[in-house]
Design a protein around this motif. Structure first.
Motif, PDB file in Angstrom:
ATOM      1  N   THR A   1      25.545 -17.429  10.089  1.00  0.00           N
ATOM      2  CA  THR A   1      26.221 -16.377   9.328  1.00  0.00           C
ATOM      3  C   THR A   1      27.522 -16.833   8.674  1.00  0.00           C
ATOM      4  O   THR A   1      28.077 -16.096   7.851  1.00  0.00           O
ATOM      5  N   ARG A   2      28.021 -18.022   8.993  1.00  0.00           N
ATOM      6  CA  ARG A   2      29.277 -18.457   8.392  1.00  0.00           C
ATOM      7  C   ARG A   2      29.137 -18.713   6.892  1.00  0.00           C
ATOM      8  O   ARG A   2      30.148 -18.821   6.186  1.00  0.00           O
ATOM      9  N   CYS A   3      27.918 -18.820   6.393  1.00  0.00           N
ATOM     10  CA  CYS A   3      27.679 -19.025   4.964  1.00  0.00           C
ATOM     11  C   CYS A   3      27.463 -17.714   4.214  1.00  0.00           C
ATOM     12  O   CYS A   3      27.238 -17.734   3.001  1.00  0.00           O
ATOM     13  N   LEU A   4      27.524 -16.580   4.919  1.00  0.00           N
ATOM     14  CA  LEU A   4      27.191 -15.297   4.315  1.00  0.00           C
ATOM     15  C   LEU A   4      28.432 -14.440   4.125  1.00  0.00           C
ATOM     16  O   LEU A   4      29.156 -14.174   5.083  1.00  0.00           O
ATOM     17  N   PRO A   5      28.705 -13.977   2.885  1.00  0.00           N
ATOM     18  CA  PRO A   5      29.765 -12.983   2.700  1.00  0.00           C
ATOM     19  C   PRO A   5      29.311 -11.648   3.263  1.00  0.00           C
ATOM     20  O   PRO A   5      28.220 -11.165   2.936  1.00  0.00           O
ATOM     21  N   LEU A   6      30.132 -11.054   4.133  1.00  0.00           N
ATOM     22  CA  LEU A   6      29.754  -9.816   4.808  1.00  0.00           C
ATOM     23  C   LEU A   6      30.825  -8.751   4.586  1.00  0.00           C
ATOM     24  O   LEU A   6      32.018  -9.052   4.657  1.00  0.00           O
ATOM     25  N   PRO A   7      30.417  -7.499   4.313  1.00  0.00           N
ATOM     26  CA  PRO A   7      31.407  -6.429   4.171  1.00  0.00           C
ATOM     27  C   PRO A   7      32.168  -6.219   5.482  1.00  0.00           C
ATOM     28  O   PRO A   7      31.624  -6.412   6.573  1.00  0.00           O
TER      29      PRO A   7
ATOM     30  N   SER B   1      35.297 -19.973   4.617  1.00  0.00           N
ATOM     31  CA  SER B   1      35.152 -20.722   3.365  1.00  0.00           C
ATOM     32  C   SER B   1      33.745 -20.609   2.786  1.00  0.00           C
ATOM     33  O   SER B   1      33.524 -21.002   1.638  1.00  0.00           O
ATOM     34  N   LEU B   2      32.790 -20.086   3.565  1.00  0.00           N
ATOM     35  CA  LEU B   2      31.389 -19.912   3.167  1.00  0.00           C
ATOM     36  C   LEU B   2      30.670 -21.245   2.957  1.00  0.00           C
ATOM     37  O   LEU B   2      29.545 -21.439   3.425  1.00  0.00           O
ATOM     38  N   LEU B   3      31.281 -22.153   2.222  1.00  0.00           N
ATOM     39  CA  LEU B   3      30.730 -23.495   2.026  1.00  0.00           C
ATOM     40  C   LEU B   3      31.628 -24.499   2.734  1.00  0.00           C
ATOM     41  O   LEU B   3      32.841 -24.307   2.818  1.00  0.00           O
ATOM     42  N   PRO B   4      31.059 -25.584   3.222  1.00  0.00           N
ATOM     43  CA  PRO B   4      31.877 -26.567   3.931  1.00  0.00           C
ATOM     44  C   PRO B   4      32.530 -27.561   2.981  1.00  0.00           C
ATOM     45  O   PRO B   4      32.171 -27.661   1.800  1.00  0.00           O
ATOM     46  N   TYR B   5      33.476 -28.290   3.516  1.00  0.00           N
ATOM     47  CA  TYR B   5      34.031 -29.468   2.866  1.00  0.00           C
ATOM     48  C   TYR B   5      33.413 -30.699   3.531  1.00  0.00           C
ATOM     49  O   TYR B   5      33.191 -30.718   4.742  1.00  0.00           O
ATOM     50  N   ARG B   6      33.183 -31.728   2.722  1.00  0.00           N
ATOM     51  CA  ARG B   6      32.795 -33.015   3.292  1.00  0.00           C
ATOM     52  C   ARG B   6      34.060 -33.842   3.461  1.00  0.00           C
ATOM     53  O   ARG B   6      34.745 -34.175   2.489  1.00  0.00           O
ATOM     54  N   VAL B   7      34.410 -34.127   4.706  1.00  0.00           N
ATOM     55  CA  VAL B   7      35.607 -34.894   5.041  1.00  0.00           C
ATOM     56  C   VAL B   7      35.132 -36.164   5.738  1.00  0.00           C
ATOM     57  O   VAL B   7      34.730 -36.127   6.910  1.00  0.00           O
ATOM     58  N   GLY B   8      35.161 -37.276   5.023  1.00  0.00           N
ATOM     59  CA  GLY B   8      34.561 -38.495   5.568  1.00  0.00           C
ATOM     60  C   GLY B   8      33.063 -38.286   5.728  1.00  0.00           C
ATOM     61  O   GLY B   8      32.362 -37.940   4.776  1.00  0.00           O
ATOM     62  N   ARG B   9      32.591 -38.417   6.931  1.00  0.00           N
ATOM     63  CA  ARG B   9      31.171 -38.211   7.206  1.00  0.00           C
ATOM     64  C   ARG B   9      30.884 -36.865   7.844  1.00  0.00           C
ATOM     65  O   ARG B   9      29.759 -36.595   8.249  1.00  0.00           O
TER      66      ARG B   9
END
Length: 246
Positions: free
Chosen positions: A117-123, A134-142
């Motif tokens: 659910t961390r990728c889902l915008p929820l009311p 953040s809904l989408l992750p960051y790639r930090v190194g690997r």
């Protein structure tokens, strides 16, 4: 490969009008909605706040220890009036300096906190009840890293911008910024305090862009969705014709 290099270097993908058909459609769609609203396509009205972001010792954030001033914008995604539930947004603008070569914008929305659910915008029904991810992750190194802001204190409901403004005028609003992998525990990386209500004229026309305004070693992922997101931001920016009204 060339487009990936554009993202990495900070250049704006599709700035010359090029781009895939889906990206062009997103640009045009968000342009039309923003032009119709004379505001952002989504999160059209917001409350501007000033505050500080303080990384915890040993934090993985690319920000030096000590407090950094931030400008924040709290908003409702669909613009539901009054205190009605909505996808709530928390935009953070961290200026350059203190370890950052340029500005860093974080665009967080009320979301779940689980692996799925961390990728889902929820009311959410209240500012203090929401979890802003953040809904989408960051790639930090690997590694892939998600960010999540969690409010402290009372539930602070309903989801009214007027209620939030009064709350911040009375006393600071405190949140914890957490980071987490694709699965596993969230860990605190910074403290966030928002304490001053800003007039729109003083906040300026800050246009949050988490794709372009970021540390070079923190790359939004996945690439195809990042490009789509930037097309949406670009279209929304082009469509705003009226002066900023929040």
């Amino acid at each position: 490969m060339a487009r990936r290099a554009l993202l990495t270097s900070g250049a704006r993908p599709g700035a010359d009008g090029a781009g895939s058909v889906p990206e062009q459609l997103l640009d045009a769609g968000f342009h039309g909605l923003a032009r119709l609203r004379h505001a952002r396509a989504f999160h059209p009205r917001g409350l501007w706040l000033a505050g500080e972001l303080t990384p915890v010792p040993g934090s993985l954030l690319p920000v030096a220890e000590g407090s950094r001033p931030v400008t924040a914008r709290l908003s409702k995604g669909a613009g539901v009036p009054g205190g009605g539930p909505d996808v709530l947004g928390l935009g953070l603008h961290v200026g350059p300096g203190g370890g950052l070569g340029g500005p860093w914008d974080l665009a967080l929305s009320s979301s779940g906190i689980g692996t799925a659910t961390r990728c889902l915008p929820l009311p959410a029904t209240g500012w203090g009840r929401a979890r802003y991810g953040s809904l989408l992750p960051y790639r930090v190194g690997r590694r892939l890293v998600w960010l999540l802001a969690v409010p402290h204190g009372e539930p602070l409901a309903p989801a009214s911008l007027g209620l939030l403004e009064q709350r911040v005028r009375d006393r600071p609003w405190r949140l914890a910024l957490l980071a987490g992998p694709g699965s596993g525990r969230w860990r605190p990386v910074a403290a966030l305090v928002l304490h001053t209500v800003l007039p729109v004229s003083e906040a300026g026309r800050v246009s949050f862009d988490p794709v372009l305004n970021r540390p070079p070693e923190w790359t939004p992922a996945p690439g195809w969705l990042t490009r789509a997101r930037e097309s949406a931001y670009r279209g929304s920016r082009r469509g705003r014709r009226a002066p900023e009204r929040g």
